[in-house]
Design an enzyme around this catalytic site. Structure first.
Site, PDB file in Angstrom:
ATOM      1  N   ALA A 204       0.602  -1.248  -0.506  1.00 47.91           N
ATOM      2  CA  ALA A 204       0.142  -0.046  -0.167  1.00 47.91           C
ATOM      3  C   ALA A 204       1.169   1.448  -0.268  1.00 47.91           C
ATOM      4  O   ALA A 204       2.030   1.011   0.600  1.00 47.91           O
ATOM      5  CB  ALA A 204      -0.674   0.000   1.092  1.00 47.91           C
TER       6      ALA A 204
ATOM      7  N   LYS B 244       2.034  -5.397   3.253  1.00 46.06           N
ATOM      8  CA  LYS B 244       3.176  -3.862   3.814  1.00 46.06           C
ATOM      9  C   LYS B 244       2.710  -2.745   3.562  1.00 46.06           C
ATOM     10  O   LYS B 244       2.678  -2.049   2.349  1.00 46.06           O
ATOM     11  CB  LYS B 244       4.385  -4.162   3.549  1.00 46.06           C
ATOM     12  CG  LYS B 244       5.513  -3.870   3.801  1.00 46.06           C
ATOM     13  CD  LYS B 244       7.257  -3.466   3.077  1.00 46.06           C
ATOM     14  CE  LYS B 244       6.899  -2.763   1.644  1.00 46.06           C
ATOM     15  NZ  LYS B 244       6.840  -0.954   2.062  1.00 46.06           N
ATOM     16  N   PRO B 245       2.553  -1.960   4.044  1.00 46.89           N
ATOM     17  CA  PRO B 245       2.065  -0.131   4.474  1.00 46.89           C
ATOM     18  C   PRO B 245       3.882   0.198   3.945  1.00 46.89           C
ATOM     19  O   PRO B 245       4.593  -0.367   4.059  1.00 46.89           O
ATOM     20  CB  PRO B 245       2.165  -0.010   5.878  1.00 46.89           C
ATOM     21  CG  PRO B 245       2.237  -0.813   6.978  1.00 46.89           C
ATOM     22  CD  PRO B 245       2.318  -1.784   5.748  1.00 46.89           C
TER      23      PRO B 245
ATOM     24  N   SER C 196       4.180   3.851  -7.490  1.00 48.62           N
ATOM     25  CA  SER C 196       4.964   4.312  -8.394  1.00 48.62           C
ATOM     26  C   SER C 196       4.560   3.718  -9.743  1.00 48.62           C
ATOM     27  O   SER C 196       5.086   2.779  -9.673  1.00 48.62           O
ATOM     28  CB  SER C 196       6.083   4.967  -7.996  1.00 48.62           C
ATOM     29  OG  SER C 196       7.230   3.992  -7.903  1.00 48.62           O
TER      30      SER C 196
ATOM     31  N   GLU D 226      -2.026  -0.687  -9.597  1.00 48.95           N
ATOM     32  CA  GLU D 226      -2.903   0.439  -9.946  1.00 48.95           C
ATOM     33  C   GLU D 226      -1.679   1.390  -9.404  1.00 48.95           C
ATOM     34  O   GLU D 226      -0.659   1.357  -8.225  1.00 48.95           O
ATOM     35  CB  GLU D 226      -3.555   1.089  -8.499  1.00 48.95           C
ATOM     36  CG  GLU D 226      -4.370   2.014  -8.890  1.00 48.95           C
ATOM     37  CD  GLU D 226      -4.221   3.052  -8.501  1.00 48.95           C
ATOM     38  OE1 GLU D 226      -3.651   4.136  -9.071  1.00 48.95           O
ATOM     39  OE2 GLU D 226      -4.867   3.970  -7.452  1.00 48.95           O
TER      40      GLU D 226
ATOM     41  N   CYS E 252      -3.564   9.997  -6.701  1.00 45.95           N
ATOM     42  CA  CYS E 252      -2.925   9.890  -8.895  1.00 45.95           C
ATOM     43  C   CYS E 252      -3.912  10.209  -9.183  1.00 45.95           C
ATOM     44  O   CYS E 252      -4.328  10.430 -10.829  1.00 45.95           O
ATOM     45  CB  CYS E 252      -2.509   8.129  -8.490  1.00 45.95           C
ATOM     46  SG  CYS E 252      -3.949   7.029  -7.594  1.00 45.95           S
TER      47      CYS E 252
ATOM     48  N   GLU F 231       4.816  13.391 -13.503  1.00 42.78           N
ATOM     49  CA  GLU F 231       3.748  12.997 -11.732  1.00 42.78           C
ATOM     50  C   GLU F 231       4.153  14.295 -10.726  1.00 42.78           C
ATOM     51  O   GLU F 231       5.443  13.419 -10.484  1.00 42.78           O
ATOM     52  CB  GLU F 231       3.407  11.771 -11.394  1.00 42.78           C
ATOM     53  CG  GLU F 231       1.986  11.893 -10.524  1.00 42.78           C
ATOM     54  CD  GLU F 231       2.170  10.450 -10.257  1.00 42.78           C
ATOM     55  OE1 GLU F 231       0.384  10.197  -9.372  1.00 42.78           O
ATOM     56  OE2 GLU F 231       2.440   9.739 -10.096  1.00 42.78           O
TER      57      GLU F 231
END
Length: 493
Positions: A166, A192-193, A244, A265, A299, A395
Site C-alpha cells: 500500500a 506491507k504499508p 509509482s 494501480e 493519483c 507526475e
C-alpha cells in the site's frame, strides 16, 4: 472464531526514549523484526520521529507467508456467508474505533482531522460493507452441455495468498482497498504499508485480529527491499501494489519470475478539459479542491487543466485567487484543506518541479514551501506551460495545478491523451454531445463530466498505459482476486 484470535501483544508500546514501538502482525501475534532492526516513523507536520517500526527482513517475510499459507485452506473453505459476517464485523469495528484510526492516520500523515473523519472513515466503512456483499456473489457464469454427453461448470475460486503493498498518500483507505476484496473472495493476505506511514495499518491489524482467524490477515512493515522479498517469495499467487510507475514496473518484473498474477494501480496525470461554455466559478471551485485535496498527493488529482482559449485568462485569474484563498496547515486547524507533503523527499521533488520551470511558464500563485517546520507547500498554479514541459509530462504529486490553453476539441483531446499516464480525467461543458464524444476519446480509466474525483464502491477504479492494470473497488476489483476453473463431467456416470 473471535476470542481465540485476539492479539496477544499490544500493537503499540512505549520506549524509554519516548518513541512508540509499532510491530508486525503475523499469525495472530504482534512481533518485532526477527533481527531486531527498526526504522523511525516521522510526523510530517513537525519533521520529527514519533515511533519506530520493524525493518522486516527475509525471516519476517517467510513467517508472514507461512502464516498466510497455513490459514488459506480454512479461509478458502468458509462459506460466503461466513466471510460476509466477518467483513460486516470489521466495518462495525472501524466505526467503533474511528477516532483511534483518525488519530493514527493524522499523526502519520498530517492530514486535517475533520476531513479525515468526514472524507475517509465513511467511504472506508462503506467499501468494506460492499465487499461483504460481494462475498455472497462468488459464482460461475454458466452450467450447460456444450458437448454431447458432457456438462460443463465454471467455478470461481480465490487465488490463494496475496502479497499487497500500500502507498503513503492514503495508507488507511488503501489498506481497505487491498484487504477487503481479497478476504471477501476467500484469499489470505500479507500487507506491507509504506515505510513512512505504517501506523494506521498496524492499528487495522489489531482490529482485524480480533475478528479473523489467525493468519488470514498479516502486516509486515519495512522498506522497498521488504516489498521486493514479498513479491519474489514463492508462496503468494498474486502481487498487488498501489504506487509509482517505477515501483509497479519493478513489481511486475519480480513477479514475472514465477508468473504471479499482478495488480497494479500506479501514477496519474489527470487532464481536466474545460470548454468555453463552462460555469467558470463553479468549475474553479470544484477543480481547485480536486487539485489541492490531500496536498495533491492523489493519483487522480485534478492537476493538469486544459482550458479553451476564449476563457483562459479569466479562468487562470479565478484559479489563482482560489489557490491564494486555500489554506494548508496543521491537522487541528479547521480552516485548512490539506496538510503537509508526506516526507522530505516529496517536498524536494515538488520544489524541484517549480525550480526547473522553463522561462515561458508563470507561477500565478504559491510555488514555495510554507514555514520552516514540517513539509508544507503552498497551493500552486502554473500557467503558460507547453505540452512537452516536464511539469506536464511527469507526475508532480503535490498541490500544483498547471493550466494550458487549447483552441479546439481535437487539440484538447490530443494534449489530454499526450502523456504516459491514463488513470483519470474530466470534461467540463454544458454540451451533452461534446461530453459524450470526449468520454469516448479520452484514453483514461475514468472520465468524470462536470465533476472530478468522486468515487463509489460500486464503480471500478483503475487505469491504462503506465497507470497500470487491474481494478480496485466494484465487482471488477472483486473478480481480480479470483480465478476461473472449468469443470466438465460425463453424463454417463
Amino acid at each position: 472464531m473471535d476470542s481465540s484470535t485476539r492479539p496477544r501483544r499490544p500493537a503499540v508500546s512505549k520506549e524509554l526514549r519516548g518513541l512508540r514501538t509499532l510491530r508486525n502482525y503475523i499469525a495472530g501475534e504482534f512481533r518485532d523484526a526477527a533481527d531486531g532492526r527498526t526504522t523511525e516513523v516521522v510526523n510530517p507536520v513537525t519533521g520529527e520521529a514519533y515511533a519506530t517500526a520493524p525493518l522486516s527482513g527475509q525471516a519476517d517475510v517467510d513467517a508472514a507467508m507461512a502464516a498466510a499459507a497455513a490459514a488459506f485452506p480454512g479461509w478458502r473453505d468458509t462459506t460466503p456467508a461466513e466471510r460476509q459476517k466477518a467483513l460486516l464485523k470489521i466495518a462495525d469495528a472501524f466505526e467503533e474505533r474511528a477516532e483511534d484510526l483518525i488519530a493514527a492516520e493524522v499523526e502519520n500523515t498530517g492530514k486535517p482531522v475533520g476531513l479525515t473523519r468526514s472524507e475517509e472513515i465513511p467511504p472506508m466503512v462503506d467499501q468494506i460493507r460492499f465487499f461483504a456483499g460481494a462475498a455472497r456473489m462468488l459464482e460461475g457464469r454458466s452450467a450447460g452441455e456444450y458437448m454431447e454427453g458432457m456438462t460443463s461448470i465454471v467455478r470461481r475460486e480465490p487465488v490463494g495468498v496475496c502479497a499487497q503493498v500500500a502507498p503513503w498518500n492514503y495508507p488507511m483507505m488503501m489498506a481497505v482497498w487491498k484487504f477487503a476484496p481479497a478476504i471477501a473472495a476467500g484469499n489470505t493476505v500479507v500487507l506491507k504499508p509504506s515505510d513512512t506511514t505504517p501506523a494506521s495499518t498496524v492499528l487495522i491489524a489489531e482490529i482485524l485480529g480480533s475478528i479473523l482467524p489467525k493468519g488470514v490477515f498479516n502486516v509486515i512493515t519495512g522498506d522497498r527491499e521488504t516489498g521486493r522479498m514479498m513479491v519474489e517469495h514463492p508462496v503468494p499467487a498474486m502481487a498487488s501494489i498501489t504506487g509509482s510507475v517505477r515501483a509497479g514496473a519493478q513489481v511486475a518484473e519480480s513477479a514475472s519470475k514465477d508468473v504471479k498474477r499482478v495488480h497494479l494501480e500506479l501514477g496519474g496525470k489527470a487532464p481536466v478539459v474545460v470548454f468555453e461554455d463552462t460555469d467558470i466559478a463553479k468549475a474553479v471551485e470544484d477543480i481547485s479542491v480536486a487539485g489541492f485535496f490531500n496536498a495533491g498527493q492523489d493519483c487522480t488529482a485534478a492537476c493538469r487543466v486544459l482550458v479553451h482559449e476564449a476563457i483562459h485568462d479569466e479562468f487562470v485569474a479565478a484559479l489563482a485567487k482560489a489557490a491564494a484563498d486555500t489554506k494548508t496547515g496543521r491537522p487541528d486547524d479547521e480552516d485548512v484543506l490539506f496538510g503537509p507533503l508526506n516526507n522530505p523527499n516529496q517536498l524536494k521533488q515538488v520544489s524541484g518541479f517549480i525550480e526547473r520551470l522553463p522561462a515561458h511558464a508563470r507561477v500565478e500563485a504559491g510555488g514555495k514551501r510554507v514555514g520552516d517546520q514540517g513539509y508544507f507547500f503552498a497551493p500552486t498554479v502554473v500557467s503558460g506551460v507547453k505540452q512537452d514541459d516536464e511539469i506536464i509530462q511527469k507526475e508532480v504529486f503535490g498541490p500544483v495545478i498547471t493550466v494550458q490553453s487549447f483552441s479546439d476539441e481535437a487539440q484538447a483531446v490530443e494534449w489530454a491523451n499526450g502523456v504516459e499516464y491514463a488513470l483519470a480525467s474530466s470534461v467540463w461543458t454544458k454540451d451533452h454531445a461534446r461530453a459524450m464524444r470526449l468520454s469516448k476519446a479520452l484514453d483514461f480509466g475514468c472520465v468524470w463530466i462536470n465533476t472530478h474525483i468522486p468515487l463509489v464502491a460500486e464503480m471500478p477504479h483503475g487505469g491504462f498505459k503506465k497507470s497500470g492494470y487491474g481494478k480496485d473497488l466494484s465487482a471488477y476489483g472483486f473478480d481480480d482476486y479470483t480465478r476461473i476453473k472449468h469443470v466438465m463431467t460425463s453424463l454417463d456416470g
